[in-house]
Scaffold this motif. Structure first.
Motif, PDB file in Angstrom:
ATOM      1  N   ASP A  15       0.867  -1.172   0.000  1.00  0.00           N
ATOM      2  CA  ASP A  15       0.000   0.000   0.000  1.00  0.00           C
ATOM      3  C   ASP A  15       0.904   1.223   0.000  1.00  0.00           C
ATOM      4  OD1 ASP A  15      -1.723   2.092   0.531  1.00  0.00           O
ATOM      5  OD2 ASP A  15      -2.593   1.181   2.325  1.00  0.00           O
ATOM      6  N   LEU A  16       0.914   1.971  -1.122  1.00  0.00           N
ATOM      7  CA  LEU A  16       1.787   3.138  -1.222  1.00  0.00           C
ATOM      8  C   LEU A  16       1.413   4.237  -0.236  1.00  0.00           C
ATOM      9  CD1 LEU A  16       2.375   3.424  -5.071  1.00  0.00           C
ATOM     10  CD2 LEU A  16       3.982   2.673  -3.313  1.00  0.00           C
ATOM     11  N   GLY A  17       0.259   4.102   0.405  1.00  0.00           N
ATOM     12  CA  GLY A  17      -0.136   5.065   1.422  1.00  0.00           C
ATOM     13  C   GLY A  17       0.528   4.809   2.766  1.00  0.00           C
ATOM     14  N   ARG A  18       1.165   3.661   2.915  1.00  0.00           N
ATOM     15  CA  ARG A  18       1.847   3.326   4.175  1.00  0.00           C
ATOM     16  C   ARG A  18       3.200   4.026   4.226  1.00  0.00           C
ATOM     17  NH1 ARG A  18      -1.038   0.035   7.743  1.00  0.00           N
ATOM     18  NH2 ARG A  18       0.961  -0.230   8.727  1.00  0.00           N
ATOM     19  N   ASN A  19       3.753   4.090   5.398  1.00  0.00           N
ATOM     20  CA  ASN A  19       5.058   4.689   5.616  1.00  0.00           C
ATOM     21  C   ASN A  19       6.133   3.897   4.870  1.00  0.00           C
ATOM     22  OD1 ASN A  19       7.695   4.681   7.149  1.00  0.00           O
ATOM     23  ND2 ASN A  19       6.649   6.370   8.192  1.00  0.00           N
ATOM     24  N   ILE A  20       6.951   4.592   4.076  1.00  0.00           N
ATOM     25  CA  ILE A  20       7.989   3.922   3.294  1.00  0.00           C
ATOM     26  C   ILE A  20       8.962   3.144   4.184  1.00  0.00           C
ATOM     27  CG2 ILE A  20       9.438   5.982   3.138  1.00  0.00           C
ATOM     28  CD1 ILE A  20      10.399   4.968   0.394  1.00  0.00           C
ATOM     29  N   GLY A  21       9.288   3.696   5.338  1.00  0.00           N
ATOM     30  CA  GLY A  21      10.206   3.011   6.246  1.00  0.00           C
ATOM     31  C   GLY A  21       9.673   1.664   6.704  1.00  0.00           C
ATOM     32  N   GLU A  22       8.373   1.596   6.996  1.00  0.00           N
ATOM     33  CA  GLU A  22       7.755   0.333   7.417  1.00  0.00           C
ATOM     34  C   GLU A  22       7.816  -0.697   6.294  1.00  0.00           C
ATOM     35  OE1 GLU A  22       3.746   1.214   8.499  1.00  0.00           O
ATOM     36  OE2 GLU A  22       4.324   2.462  10.202  1.00  0.00           O
ATOM     37  N   ILE A  23       7.515  -0.258   5.072  1.00  0.00           N
ATOM     38  CA  ILE A  23       7.508  -1.175   3.931  1.00  0.00           C
ATOM     39  C   ILE A  23       8.927  -1.661   3.639  1.00  0.00           C
ATOM     40  CG2 ILE A  23       7.033  -1.396   1.461  1.00  0.00           C
ATOM     41  CD1 ILE A  23       4.497  -1.330   3.226  1.00  0.00           C
TER      42      ILE A  23
END
Length: 121
Positions: free
Chosen positions: A86-94
């Motif tokens: 989900d591109l809406g999630r925090n990039i660091g988490e992904i």
């Protein structure tokens, strides 16, 4: 580290930059790279490329990818896996999830499956 990622063309290149910065041994390609499918390649052809070259597809295509995978498997084909983010999630988490998956998974753990990121909440 034996898993390899192919990032869908709609995933910002920053994801690859961050992944290889944190884990230089990780192989990450983006659709449109010289040694990856060209931009605009149809999803069924991307799945075949991933199967042939042993790459897990990382995409944000939640809508049609399950159908493409079902069709791919119905043709008695296989794929190392699909990770839908989900591109809406925090990039660091992904990025952290992708690094954990790459470092802690065996070669066939995600074969013929779709997993939705983040795996942990």
């Amino acid at each position: 580290m034996s898993l390899q990622y192919l990032l869908d063309e709609h995933i910002p290149p920053l994801y690859r930059t961050q992944l290889v910065r944190r884990e230089p041994e990780l192989i990450v390609r983006i659709i449109g790279d010289p040694d990856a499918p060209a931009k605009g390649t149809l999803d069924p052809d991307i799945l075949i490329w991933c199967e042939v070259h042993n790459f897990i597809l990382v995409t944000n295509n939640r809508k049609s990818m399950p159908k493409h995978l079902a069709d791919h498997l119905a043709q008695d084909r296989h794929i190392p896996g699909i990770l839908v983010m989900d591109l809406g999630r925090n990039i660091g988490e992904i990025i952290e999830e992708l690094l954990i998956i790459a470092g802690a998974s065996n070669d066939h753990e995600y074969q013929d499956r779709i997993e939705y990121l983040p795996l942990t909440l």
